[in-house]
Design a protein around this motif. Structure first.
Motif, PDB file in Angstrom:
ATOM      1  N   ARG A 187      -4.770 -14.229  -1.664  1.00  0.00           N
ATOM      2  CA  ARG A 187      -4.124 -13.286  -0.748  1.00  0.00           C
ATOM      3  C   ARG A 187      -2.604 -13.301  -0.902  1.00  0.00           C
ATOM      4  N   LYS A 188      -2.086 -14.472  -1.227  1.00  0.00           N
ATOM      5  CA  LYS A 188      -0.639 -14.603  -1.297  1.00  0.00           C
ATOM      6  C   LYS A 188      -0.095 -14.154  -2.656  1.00  0.00           C
ATOM      7  N   GLN A 189      -0.855 -14.383  -3.709  1.00  0.00           N
ATOM      8  CA  GLN A 189      -0.311 -14.141  -5.040  1.00  0.00           C
ATOM      9  C   GLN A 189      -1.017 -13.036  -5.819  1.00  0.00           C
ATOM     10  N   GLY A 190      -2.197 -12.639  -5.331  1.00  0.00           N
ATOM     11  CA  GLY A 190      -2.975 -11.736  -6.164  1.00  0.00           C
ATOM     12  C   GLY A 190      -3.161 -10.337  -5.623  1.00  0.00           C
ATOM     13  N   LEU A 191      -2.939 -10.161  -4.313  1.00  0.00           N
ATOM     14  CA  LEU A 191      -3.322  -8.885  -3.710  1.00  0.00           C
ATOM     15  C   LEU A 191      -2.170  -8.227  -2.979  1.00  0.00           C
ATOM     16  N   PHE A 192      -2.245  -6.895  -2.920  1.00  0.00           N
ATOM     17  CA  PHE A 192      -1.370  -6.141  -2.033  1.00  0.00           C
ATOM     18  C   PHE A 192      -2.248  -5.774  -0.840  1.00  0.00           C
ATOM     19  N   ASP A 241      -1.996  -4.655   2.150  1.00  0.00           N
ATOM     20  CA  ASP A 241      -1.917  -3.431   2.947  1.00  0.00           C
ATOM     21  C   ASP A 241      -2.317  -2.198   2.149  1.00  0.00           C
ATOM     22  N   GLU A 242      -2.657  -2.399   0.892  1.00  0.00           N
ATOM     23  CA  GLU A 242      -2.971  -1.245   0.060  1.00  0.00           C
ATOM     24  C   GLU A 242      -4.482  -1.088  -0.091  1.00  0.00           C
ATOM     25  N   THR A 246      -5.348   1.218  -5.305  1.00  0.00           N
ATOM     26  CA  THR A 246      -3.980   0.883  -5.674  1.00  0.00           C
ATOM     27  C   THR A 246      -3.909  -0.505  -6.287  1.00  0.00           C
ATOM     28  N   ASN A 247      -4.690  -1.433  -5.752  1.00  0.00           N
ATOM     29  CA  ASN A 247      -4.692  -2.780  -6.299  1.00  0.00           C
ATOM     30  C   ASN A 247      -5.273  -2.820  -7.712  1.00  0.00           C
ATOM     31  N   VAL A 295      -2.816  -1.148 -10.647  1.00  0.00           N
ATOM     32  CA  VAL A 295      -1.396  -1.494 -10.769  1.00  0.00           C
ATOM     33  C   VAL A 295      -0.963  -1.672 -12.231  1.00  0.00           C
ATOM     34  N   ARG A 296      -1.864  -2.181 -13.069  1.00  0.00           N
ATOM     35  CA  ARG A 296      -1.491  -2.396 -14.470  1.00  0.00           C
ATOM     36  C   ARG A 296      -1.793  -1.181 -15.345  1.00  0.00           C
ATOM     37  N   LYS A 320      -8.186  -5.837 -11.842  1.00  0.00           N
ATOM     38  CA  LYS A 320      -6.970  -5.143 -12.245  1.00  0.00           C
ATOM     39  C   LYS A 320      -6.597  -5.441 -13.691  1.00  0.00           C
ATOM     40  N   TRP A 321      -7.210  -6.486 -14.279  1.00  0.00           N
ATOM     41  CA  TRP A 321      -6.896  -6.819 -15.675  1.00  0.00           C
ATOM     42  C   TRP A 321      -7.929  -6.323 -16.665  1.00  0.00           C
TER      43      TRP A 321
END
Lengths: 336, 515
Positions: free
Chosen positions: B339-344, B346-347, B351-352, B355-356, B409-410
């Motif tokens: 949650r802290k490093q991998g996700l947006f 509120d989106e 969108t998540n 992103v790439r 996302k990758w």
């Protein structure tokens, strides 16, 4: 008008009255305020008054859009008020003291605004100072710069110079058109504001860089680990903030037709309040340009009405403060 | 009756029984090890002893007197001291050493609101002497090393005349010499009648410093007795309980070509240097205890934190100074803190996921919403993300589905090296299997996969090769088919690294099953 939708929403969920107020509270507040002033004040519903409100809103909106950009990347820019003053003085000086034409008159303040933005991002992004403190420092420094340059005196047409003569230049009509002119009965500054609102709204909502601005602010670490150059976007945001503050300063100088020292100071508070009120508009829950526009409409209408009711400007600050607290409380409630 | 006795302690959280009638006793002047796997109930038991939690049932008696703690202050008064693992949480960084030591007393004292500096300093000097630390009393805490801070906390604990001191993973961040010094101090205090409860995953150290041991498993005491009578292997057997049976997996074939390699990668955070290589289609695992430096390695590999060294991808040499560069070269990280490093958060899922991919979904920087939604929809379907709508808010997804978004996302990028840091943390069993099958299919496509975890069973299930990580260093590389669960624990707890004395083999394990 609001009543039926409340009851419909209630059936879906319990806290929906609050939710409805959150989403549409700003619009409701604007309508209530207009209705109230319309009933109590005779001269409120006049073309002159509305055009006046819109002109003052246009400057606040320009400044507030800049603030919105800094908020989007999870930053903050306190220096916008000083930048407005600086730009006002710069354009007035270019016209009156140096007899420049329109191009230079516009270019100089805008470049100064960009320079302030670059300075802010140097402090915040490169030197990693806390944004509030860094921009507090630039706010004071920039204010000092414009005061030092003018020695505390305003710049106006035919002003006497220290050497005994009068100033060579004057506010030229093409410059005054920005703040005072009209196109098809609509103030030019309002058109300018609308163009900026639409352009920035489309940019932030529908383009790739717009989205990366938001992602940078929402979760900087995740953004970095997704390969987004977060520092570059934060720098852009402060530069854009400086640019729009300067644009606001140009419109202000043109509107009042003089270069008044520290004229921009009040726009910081108005702009911040507008941007934070904007969080809640239509339930966006994040800084957004359309919300900011409505925020500054609310502020503009309210302040205009209060002025007409002869509430002194210093007492208006109490109301501004209260509104900002309310908007902040709302945006924090939403986060929980 | 001298000594500390916890009798018949029960504790449950909701319907989960964490402690089922645990008996635990510590003699005066001994070092008593408390061992168990994660979730065995060690921390709950110690929280009860320190007065943080109260037991559902059971009694605590200290030196012949029965206690019922209702707060940590009660436990402190009864002589219980706690040296937490994160010593920074127990100290005030901008106060001096002696002020920190005196802090508790100042708070506790009622009669004398003002203590003289002289008295405070004298007392602090005396306590520091007891813990064998000679530093200036006026030194600020933030200038102290971790080892010094730990001893200062110990001195602080002693100042409240604690007789039973809980040490929680005291050596996790210490160097070897610092560990030796700590042990000397513990032995010294032991002779003065102070007792220690020693919690650690480093079994070799337990063997070295502890007198007796209590081993917990699933909230029950499964063994207690003298440490000297127990081998490391036996400790592990007690902790693990049922021998872990690996599903004999088919040997996955992977290419002979090295796809990803780092040479002399220096990780600033742990101040260690690592070398590793992953073949095309290989799933390499990194096994290490919590705190071994796995996350630091993962973040260094993508250049998120300060790192120096050489990266080689497909035979090409790189050096990176930001994640952007590493990502451009084909590395991606699925970080531990989802949650802290991998996700947006509120989106939306869409969108998540995109992103790439935005460069291929835009025309003149304008995001083509329809194309974007299609792309996201494909990923949602391929990954079986639930709910199956790209426009769903990612905040509302379960942990497992969120993880699939982070991985997703990758998937359509040209990433060739996938680093997974504890990817199954906080997700349910089904989602775990789904994540595993995604990882396997990535490897089958010829990507290089690195899987870092402290869940050793997972490594045996998914990895082809396993690196053992101890104290920030990769100390051993083994084939996953040639190693047992117990061996992994053994190596990761600092067991013999030459491997000569390891006695776990498949034969012995088979015996254990039949018995």
């Amino acid at each position: 008008m609001a009543q039926p939708s409340v009851s419909i929403a209630k059936k879906k969920q319990m806290p929906s009255l609050l939710e409805f107020l959150y989403k549409h509270g700003t619009l409701l507040a604007i309508l209530v305020v207009i209705a109230y002033f319309g009933i109590t004040l005779d001269r409120f519903f006049t073309y002159e008054n509305f055009s006046d409100i819109l002109r003052s809103i246009s400057i606040v909106t320009l400044v507030a859009i800049g603030i919105t950009f800094s908020l989007i990347v999870d930053g903050f820019d306190l220096s916008v008020g000083s930048t407005v003053s600086l730009a006002t003085i710069a354009s007035a000086a270019a016209l009156v003291l140096y007899r420049q034409e329109i191009l230079v008159t516009l270019l100089v303040p805008l470049l100064l605004g960009i320079a302030v933005g670059l300075l802010n991002s140097l402090l915040i992004v490169k030197l990693k100072l806390p944004d509030l403190l860094a921009t507090l420092a630039t706010m004071y420094a920039i204010n000092g710069v414009q005061l030092t340059y003018t020695k505390g005196f305003s710049i106006y047409n035919d002003m006497p110079l220290p050497d005994g003569g009068t100033a060579p230049g004057k506010f030229i009509p093409s410059f005054l058109f920005i703040g005072q002119g009209e196109v098809l009965g609509i103030p030019f500054s309002v058109l300018l504001m609308l163009v900026v609102v639409i352009a920035t709204h489309l940019f932030l909502t529908y383009t790739k860089p717009g989205r990366l601005f938001y992602m940078t602010g929402e979760n900087r670490e995740a953004a970095r680990l997704s390969g987004i150059p977060v520092n570059r976007y934060r720098t852009y945001a402060y530069v854009i903030s400086g640019f729009f503050a300067a644009l606001g300063g140009i419109v202000l100088a043109s509107r009042i037709g003089t270069g008044q020292v520290s004229a921009g100071a009040s726009f910081l508070m108005d702009g911040v309040a507008a941007a934070y009120i904007g969080f809640s508009v239509f339930g966006a829950g994040k800084p957004n340009v359309i919300g900011t526009l409505f925020g500054s409409i609310l502020m503009g209408v309210l302040l205009n009405g209060l002025t007409m009711m002869n509430v002194p400007y210093y007492a208006q600050d109490i109301i501004k403060g209260a509104i900002l607290v309310g908007a902040l409380a709302l945006s924090h409630m939403q986060k929980k | 009756m001298n000594g500390l006795y916890m009798n018949n302690i029960y504790k449950s959280f909701g319907t989960v029984n964490v402690l089922n009638g645990v008996n635990f006793d510590v003699r005066q002047g001994e070092v008593h090890a408390l061992l168990g796997m994660n979730g065995a109930g060690k921390s709950t038991l110690m929280k009860i002893l320190a007065g943080v939690l109260s037991p559902d049932n059971g009694t605590i008696a200290i030196d012949g007197k029965e206690y019922r703690f209702s707060s940590p202050a009660d436990a402190k008064k009864a002589g219980i001291g706690l040296v937490v693992q994160e010593v920074d949480t127990a100290l005030f960084p901008s106060l001096s050493v002696y002020e920190n030591i005196a802090a508790d007393e100042i708070v506790a004292t009622k009669q004398k609101p003002i203590l003289s500096w002289k008295q405070q300093k004298q007392r602090a000097a005396e306590l520091l002497r007891r813990v064998g630390l000679s530093i200036s009393l006026n030194k600020l805490i933030r200038e102290c090393t971790l080892h010094e801070k730990q001893l200062i906390v110990l001195a602080k604990v002693l100042s409240s005349s604690a007789r039973y001191i809980i040490l929680d993973e005291p050596t996790a961040a210490l160097s070897e010499t610092e560990t030796k010094r700590l042990f000397a101090i513990i032995s010294d205090l032991k002779t003065q009648g102070v007792s220690f409860i020693y919690i650690s995953h480093k079994l070799k150290e337990v063997k070295e410093i502890c007198d007796r041991v209590t081993i917990l498993r699933d909230g029950n005491v499964v063994h207690h007795g003298d440490v000297s009578a127990l081998s490391l292997e036996e400790m592990i057997h007690y902790m693990v309980g049922r021998p872990y049976t690996t599903v004999q997996k088919e040997a996955r074939a992977y290419s002979e070509d090295v796809l990803f390699k780092v040479k002399q990668l220096h990780i600033a955070k742990t101040n260690t240097t690592v070398d590793l290589q992953i073949h095309k289609g290989e799933i390499a695992g990194i096994a290490g205890l919590v705190g071994a430096g796995k996350t630091e390695l993962a973040e260094s590999l993508i250049s998120h934190t300060k790192t120096a060294g050489e990266w080689w991808i497909d035979g090409k040499r790189y050096t990176f100074s930001s994640p952007k560069e590493a990502i451009a070269a084909g590395i991606c990280l699925i970080p531990e803190e989802r949650r802290k490093q991998g996700l947006f958060l509120d989106e939306t899922v869409r969108t998540n996921l995109t992103v790439r991919l935005l460069s291929s979904l835009t025309k003149w920087q304008w995001v083509l919403r329809k194309k974007e939604t299609q792309t996201a929809q494909q990923l949602v379907e391929a990954l079986q993300i639930h709910p199956p709508f790209p426009q769903a808010a990612v905040k509302q997804l379960s942990g497992g589905n969120q993880q699939k978004v982070v991985i997703g996302k990758w998937l359509k990028t040209d990433a060739r090296v996938f680093i997974f840091d504890e990817p199954t943390k906080g997700i349910d069993v089904n989602a775990k299997q789904e994540v595993f099958s995604i990882i396997r299919s990535l490897a089958d496509e010829g990507k290089a996969v690195l899987y870092l975890t402290s869940e050793f069973q997972e490594l045996l299930d998914i990895a082809d090769t396993i690196y053992i990580m101890v104290d920030g260093q990769l100390v051993k590389r083994v084939s996953a088919r040639d190693i047992t669960y117990e061996q992994l624990i053994y190596y990761c707890s600092g067991g013999d690294l030459d491997g000569a004395t390891v006695r776990f083999d498949r034969q012995e394990k088979a015996n254990a099953v039949s018995s």
